[in-house]
Write a protein that holds these residues in place. Structure first.
Motif, PDB file in Angstrom:
ATOM      1  N   PHE A  75       0.813  -1.221   0.000  1.00 31.00           N
ATOM      2  CA  PHE A  75       0.000   0.000   0.000  1.00 31.00           C
ATOM      3  C   PHE A  75       0.846   1.271   0.000  1.00 31.00           C
ATOM      4  CE2 PHE A  75      -2.787  -3.188   1.992  1.00 31.00           C
ATOM      5  CZ  PHE A  75      -3.897  -3.077   1.158  1.00 31.00           C
ATOM      6  N   GLY A  76       2.134   1.140   0.097  1.00 31.03           N
ATOM      7  CA  GLY A  76       2.990   2.313   0.145  1.00 31.03           C
ATOM      8  C   GLY A  76       3.292   2.860  -1.237  1.00 31.03           C
ATOM      9  N   HIS A  77       4.080   3.908  -1.247  1.00 33.11           N
ATOM     10  CA  HIS A  77       4.442   4.584  -2.498  1.00 33.11           C
ATOM     11  C   HIS A  77       5.958   4.579  -2.667  1.00 33.11           C
ATOM     12  CE1 HIS A  77       0.289   5.976  -2.959  1.00 33.11           C
ATOM     13  NE2 HIS A  77       0.327   6.316  -1.672  1.00 33.11           N
ATOM     14  N   ALA A  78       6.564   3.427  -2.430  1.00 36.27           N
ATOM     15  CA  ALA A  78       8.012   3.266  -2.590  1.00 36.27           C
ATOM     16  C   ALA A  78       8.257   2.054  -3.487  1.00 36.27           C
ATOM     17  CB  ALA A  78       8.692   3.097  -1.239  1.00 36.27           C
ATOM     18  N   PRO A  79       8.211   2.246  -4.791  1.00 35.63           N
ATOM     19  CA  PRO A  79       8.296   1.101  -5.705  1.00 35.63           C
ATOM     20  C   PRO A  79       9.598   0.326  -5.631  1.00 35.63           C
ATOM     21  CG  PRO A  79       8.498   3.186  -6.895  1.00 35.63           C
ATOM     22  CD  PRO A  79       8.086   3.526  -5.509  1.00 35.63           C
ATOM     23  N   LEU A  80      10.678   0.957  -5.162  1.00 40.53           N
ATOM     24  CA  LEU A  80      11.955   0.260  -5.083  1.00 40.53           C
ATOM     25  C   LEU A  80      12.082  -0.587  -3.819  1.00 40.53           C
ATOM     26  CD1 LEU A  80      14.438   3.016  -6.342  1.00 40.53           C
ATOM     27  CD2 LEU A  80      13.528   1.062  -7.600  1.00 40.53           C
ATOM     28  N   MET A  81      11.182  -0.408  -2.865  1.00 36.80           N
ATOM     29  CA  MET A  81      11.257  -1.168  -1.625  1.00 36.80           C
ATOM     30  C   MET A  81      10.842  -2.607  -1.870  1.00 36.80           C
ATOM     31  SD  MET A  81      12.084  -1.115   1.517  1.00 36.80           S
ATOM     32  CE  MET A  81      11.903  -2.199   2.931  1.00 36.80           C
ATOM     33  N   PRO A  82      11.694  -3.593  -1.589  1.00 39.50           N
ATOM     34  CA  PRO A  82      11.344  -4.988  -1.878  1.00 39.50           C
ATOM     35  C   PRO A  82      10.402  -5.567  -0.825  1.00 39.50           C
ATOM     36  CG  PRO A  82      13.492  -4.892  -0.863  1.00 39.50           C
ATOM     37  CD  PRO A  82      13.052  -3.462  -1.051  1.00 39.50           C
ATOM     38  N   SER A  83       9.648  -6.558  -1.225  1.00 38.80           N
ATOM     39  CA  SER A  83       8.785  -7.282  -0.303  1.00 38.80           C
ATOM     40  C   SER A  83       9.584  -8.392   0.372  1.00 38.80           C
ATOM     41  CB  SER A  83       7.611  -7.893  -1.069  1.00 38.80           C
ATOM     42  OG  SER A  83       8.080  -8.896  -1.974  1.00 38.80           O
ATOM     43  N   PRO A  84       9.042  -8.987   1.436  1.00 39.54           N
ATOM     44  CA  PRO A  84       9.762 -10.093   2.077  1.00 39.54           C
ATOM     45  C   PRO A  84      10.066 -11.237   1.118  1.00 39.54           C
ATOM     46  CG  PRO A  84       8.036  -9.294   3.529  1.00 39.54           C
ATOM     47  CD  PRO A  84       7.867  -8.585   2.224  1.00 39.54           C
ATOM     48  N   TRP A  85       9.137 -11.562   0.229  1.00 41.73           N
ATOM     49  CA  TRP A  85       9.388 -12.653  -0.713  1.00 41.73           C
ATOM     50  C   TRP A  85      10.520 -12.308  -1.685  1.00 41.73           C
ATOM     51  CZ3 TRP A  85       9.223 -17.502  -1.263  1.00 41.73           C
ATOM     52  CH2 TRP A  85       9.351 -18.091  -2.525  1.00 41.73           C
ATOM     53  N   GLN A  86      10.583 -11.072  -2.121  1.00 43.84           N
ATOM     54  CA  GLN A  86      11.677 -10.674  -3.002  1.00 43.84           C
ATOM     55  C   GLN A  86      13.032 -10.781  -2.286  1.00 43.84           C
ATOM     56  OE1 GLN A  86       9.945  -6.775  -3.957  1.00 43.84           O
ATOM     57  NE2 GLN A  86       9.903  -7.357  -6.130  1.00 43.84           N
ATOM     58  N   VAL A  87      13.037 -10.492  -0.997  1.00 47.16           N
ATOM     59  CA  VAL A  87      14.277 -10.631  -0.232  1.00 47.16           C
ATOM     60  C   VAL A  87      14.664 -12.103  -0.114  1.00 47.16           C
ATOM     61  CG1 VAL A  87      15.332 -10.273   2.034  1.00 47.16           C
ATOM     62  CG2 VAL A  87      13.915  -8.485   1.025  1.00 47.16           C
ATOM     63  N   VAL A  88      13.677 -12.974   0.082  1.00 45.58           N
ATOM     64  CA  VAL A  88      13.959 -14.411   0.140  1.00 45.58           C
ATOM     65  C   VAL A  88      14.547 -14.884  -1.182  1.00 45.58           C
ATOM     66  CG1 VAL A  88      12.914 -16.704   0.337  1.00 45.58           C
ATOM     67  CG2 VAL A  88      12.229 -14.877   1.901  1.00 45.58           C
ATOM     68  N   VAL A  89      13.985 -14.405  -2.290  1.00 45.28           N
ATOM     69  CA  VAL A  89      14.519 -14.762  -3.610  1.00 45.28           C
ATOM     70  C   VAL A  89      15.945 -14.250  -3.762  1.00 45.28           C
ATOM     71  CG1 VAL A  89      14.229 -14.403  -6.098  1.00 45.28           C
ATOM     72  CG2 VAL A  89      12.237 -14.876  -4.663  1.00 45.28           C
ATOM     73  N   ALA A  90      16.201 -13.044  -3.288  1.00 44.05           N
ATOM     74  CA  ALA A  90      17.559 -12.489  -3.369  1.00 44.05           C
ATOM     75  C   ALA A  90      18.535 -13.310  -2.540  1.00 44.05           C
ATOM     76  CB  ALA A  90      17.541 -11.032  -2.900  1.00 44.05           C
ATOM     77  N   LEU A  91      18.104 -13.770  -1.360  1.00 49.53           N
ATOM     78  CA  LEU A  91      18.962 -14.626  -0.552  1.00 49.53           C
ATOM     79  C   LEU A  91      19.282 -15.930  -1.279  1.00 49.53           C
ATOM     80  CD1 LEU A  91      17.373 -14.143   3.000  1.00 49.53           C
ATOM     81  CD2 LEU A  91      19.646 -13.421   2.281  1.00 49.53           C
ATOM     82  N   GLY A  92      18.275 -16.477  -1.967  1.00 53.28           N
ATOM     83  CA  GLY A  92      18.513 -17.676  -2.760  1.00 53.28           C
ATOM     84  C   GLY A  92      19.498 -17.423  -3.888  1.00 53.28           C
ATOM     85  N   GLN A  93      19.400 -16.251  -4.502  1.00 50.08           N
ATOM     86  CA  GLN A  93      20.348 -15.893  -5.561  1.00 50.08           C
ATOM     87  C   GLN A  93      21.767 -15.779  -5.011  1.00 50.08           C
ATOM     88  OE1 GLN A  93      19.305 -12.273  -7.625  1.00 50.08           O
ATOM     89  NE2 GLN A  93      21.338 -12.057  -8.540  1.00 50.08           N
ATOM     90  N   LEU A  94      21.909 -15.158  -3.854  1.00 45.57           N
ATOM     91  CA  LEU A  94      23.229 -15.036  -3.232  1.00 45.57           C
ATOM     92  C   LEU A  94      23.796 -16.400  -2.872  1.00 45.57           C
ATOM     93  CD1 LEU A  94      22.621 -11.988  -0.855  1.00 45.57           C
ATOM     94  CD2 LEU A  94      23.962 -12.001  -2.965  1.00 45.57           C
ATOM     95  N   ALA A  95      22.928 -17.293  -2.395  1.00 49.63           N
ATOM     96  CA  ALA A  95      23.397 -18.637  -2.049  1.00 49.63           C
ATOM     97  C   ALA A  95      23.801 -19.414  -3.303  1.00 49.63           C
ATOM     98  CB  ALA A  95      22.309 -19.392  -1.290  1.00 49.63           C
ATOM     99  N   ALA A  96      23.055 -19.216  -4.385  1.00 51.52           N
ATOM    100  CA  ALA A  96      23.329 -19.971  -5.609  1.00 51.52           C
ATOM    101  C   ALA A  96      24.651 -19.567  -6.244  1.00 51.52           C
ATOM    102  CB  ALA A  96      22.177 -19.779  -6.596  1.00 51.52           C
ATOM    103  N   ASP A  97      24.966 -18.273  -6.234  1.00 53.31           N
ATOM    104  CA  ASP A  97      26.217 -17.847  -6.878  1.00 53.31           C
ATOM    105  C   ASP A  97      27.408 -17.812  -5.915  1.00 53.31           C
ATOM    106  OD1 ASP A  97      25.928 -15.516  -5.373  1.00 53.31           O
ATOM    107  OD2 ASP A  97      25.104 -14.354  -7.022  1.00 53.31           O
ATOM    108  N   GLY A  98      27.205 -18.238  -4.673  1.00 60.08           N
ATOM    109  CA  GLY A  98      28.304 -18.368  -3.731  1.00 60.08           C
ATOM    110  C   GLY A  98      28.638 -17.122  -2.942  1.00 60.08           C
TER     111      GLY A  98
END
Length: 271
Positions: free
Chosen positions: A28-51
């Motif tokens: 509901f906010g107006h900060a389009p660059l702010m990631p959601s919790p799920w996007q952060v989980v995906v980013a953590l998976g990306q960091l784990a995948a590339d080492g």
């Protein structure tokens, strides 16, 4: 009723409320660059995948470990000496109080000048952040040893070295562990800032690099989450160390009596 709940229920409920609040704020906010919790989980998976997750976490832990270890080896004996010797404290105390208010990050230009951009600079900055608190903790710990215990040790014929080793140091250990736990939190915060300025790896560098490389705020928040999780783990580890039977005891500080000191010193003198 709350006493019968499992220990994880209340912390889990708080974390769930925070995650829901975060999701709603993003939705509901107006900060389009702010990631959601799920996007952060995906980013953590990306960091784990590339080492990068393991590599950067290990790099930060390496710098914190060496900076804190150097501070422990130098600052604690120095603080014990200042606490024991009033003359040394009068001579060196003003210099210590002069250096303590200087932020450890203020040493960054000099660290880079002396050691270049790399691990040594970050380790030096962490060392400077840890040195002052550990010295003060050790100094205050010695000053709080009840005089009756010191007198009892002298009555048993203990030399100064034996008195320090068998009475003062065991009395100070619980306070040193508490100070070490607080100092570790300081070191973990400082390493993140040091890595943003003095090195090109680690969790601090990850956050800065993600911000500069296309506004990857999902990676920025993922780095923040990693910092919090590792800090939580380190604090829990020191909590366990504090509860070890051989380290959790301490001399009483309120209305000390000679009897416990005498009994303790008899065991120390005749093991």
């Amino acid at each position: 009723m709350s006493q019968h709940l499992p220990r994880w229920v209340l912390p889990g409920a708080v974390i769930t409320v925070l995650l829901l609040s975060w999701s709603l704020a993003v939705h509901f906010g107006h900060a389009p660059l702010m990631p959601s919790p799920w996007q952060v989980v995906v980013a953590l998976g990306q960091l784990a995948a590339d080492g990068r997750l393991v590599r950067f976490t290990v790099a930060s832990l390496f710098r914190v470990s060496w900076g804190l270890l150097m501070a422990v080896v130098i600052a604690i004996p120095f603080g014990l000496w200042l606490g024991w010797s009033h003359r040394a404290e009068r001579a060196l105390g003003p210099a210590l109080q002069l250096l303590r208010p200087i932020s450890s990050l203020a040493w960054t230009p000099l660290a880079i000048l002396w050691f270049g951009v790399g691990d040594l600079s970050a380790v030096f900055i962490i060392f400077m952040a840890c040195f002052g608190p550990l010295v003060v903790t050790a100094l205050n710990g010695v000053r709080k040893v009840p005089s009756v215990h010191l007198q009892a040790g002298r009555n048993f014929g203990l030399s100064t070295a034996q008195l320090l080793r068998r009475v003062v140091v065991p009395s100070v250990v619980p306070q040193l562990l508490t100070g070490l736990r607080q100092t570790l939190g300081v070191a973990w915060m400082v390493v993140v800032m040091a890595e943003m300025m003095a090195v090109n790896s680690g969790l601090g560098f990850l956050i800065l690099d993600a911000r500069n490389a296309g506004n990857r705020y999902d990676l920025v928040v993922a780095g923040m989450v990693l910092i919090g999780l590792v800090g939580l783990g380190l604090d829990g580890l020191l909590r366990r160390v504090e509860r070890l039977p051989g380290l959790s005891w301490g001399f009483p500080t309120a209305r000390p009596s000679a009897a416990p000191a005498v009994a303790r010193l008899r065991l120390l003198r005749n093991p």
